[in-house]
Design an enzyme around this catalytic site. Structure first.
Site, short mmCIF file in Angstrom:
data_model
loop_
_atom_site.label_atom_id
_atom_site.label_comp_id
_atom_site.label_asym_id
_atom_site.label_seq_id
_atom_site.Cartn_x
_atom_site.Cartn_y
_atom_site.Cartn_z
CB ILE A 56 32.58 -31.41 -4.33
CG1 ILE A 56 32.12 -31.09 -5.76
CG2 ILE A 56 31.38 -31.76 -3.46
CD1 ILE A 56 31.45 -32.28 -6.44
CG ASP A 57 38.30 -31.78 -3.36
OD1 ASP A 57 37.99 -30.86 -2.58
OD2 ASP A 57 38.90 -32.81 -3.02
CE LYS A 58 40.75 -28.17 -12.33
NZ LYS A 58 42.10 -27.65 -12.60
CG HIS A 154 42.12 -31.35 -1.23
ND1 HIS A 154 43.34 -30.83 -1.59
CD2 HIS A 154 41.24 -30.94 -2.19
CE1 HIS A 154 43.22 -30.14 -2.70
NE2 HIS A 154 41.96 -30.19 -3.09
#
Length: 249
Positions: A56-58, A154
């Site tokens: 998952i995104d930062k 994203h």
């Protein structure tokens, strides 16, 4: 930041560890940020060697699954590859959608511009699908549920942006890092503006729920990640004023 503020443990056994991570923490090595803190390294101090099975995104908070051995990694990675894993995200966005449900099918190309953003590219992009559902409107904001069928970088942020919605505090795709303040959503707010602390000043995207099959028992697991303090404080204030609660489901 102390380890207990970086993540909490939702579930663990001999094969898997499921964590709830804070926003701003990488989940694995990243070529653009080689020296930034990483969830896998922090959690390995507690659990020993961990194997990544998804990302998952930062800047996204919420649920992340790690395998604890190579067999479990192969099994769960295959589930992700075959799109057998159900993922549910909650996002707070600017504006009021005119739809209750929206299916977005736009091909995405990661690292497609000078800012390393993912872009819609109908020639070179990979097949990408996200199912959106409007949870409810809260004045100038709305809560949205997102279920990404594919797992592109994203993806949720780009698919929303392509439909003219940006997630709160998303400078990369929304161009806006303006924090959410109680004084801006509560009509009769009384306080000192200079001393007011924002309710939320980070990307309002949370990986809320995941469903997959346990690699050893073959039982279906559905696990939820509670909102972090800042997102939950925002939820409570919006619920008080607008009577909309994304956690009622």
């Amino acid at each position: 930041m102390a380890k207990q503020n970086d993540y909490s443990v939702i579930y663990s056994d001999e094969d898997i560890v499921v964590l709830n991570k804070r926003s701003g923490l990488l989940i694995a090595a990243d070529r653009y940020n080689p020296d930034e803190p990483r969830l896998d390294l922090l959690a390995e101090e507690e659990f020993g060697k961990l194997y990544a099975v998804h990302r998952i995104d930062k800047d996204t908070s919420g649920i992340i699954v790690y395998a604890r051995n190579a067999d479990a990694q192969r099994n769960i990675s295959m589930q992700f590859e075959q799109r057998l894993v159900q993922k549910t995200y909650h996002a707070l966005v600017y504006g009021r959608p005119l739809w209750n449900e929206l299916s977005v099918k736009l091909p995405l190309l990661p690292d497609g511009d000078a800012k390393h953003r993912t872009v819609v590219d109908k020639k070179k992009g990979k097949f990408s699908v996200t199912e959106f559902r409007l949870i409810g409107n809260c004045g100038s904001f709305s809560w949205i549920e997102a279920k990404p069928i594919t797992g592109r970088t994203h993806q949720i942020r780009v698919h929303l942006a392509a439909n003219n919605f940006s997630i709160v505090c998303d400078p990369l795709y929304g161009g806006n890092q303006k924090p959410v303040r109680l004084s801006e959503i509560k009509r009769n707010w009384h306080g000192e503006e200079e001393e007011e602390r924002p309710l939320l000043s980070r990307l309002a995207l949370h990986a809320y729920k995941i469903t997959f099959t346990h690699p050893t028992t073959n039982q279906e697991l559905t696990l939820c990640a509670p909102y972090s303090k800042d997102l939950d404080a925002t939820r409570k204030q919006l619920q008080k004023i607008f009577k909309v609660n994304p956690l009622e489901d």
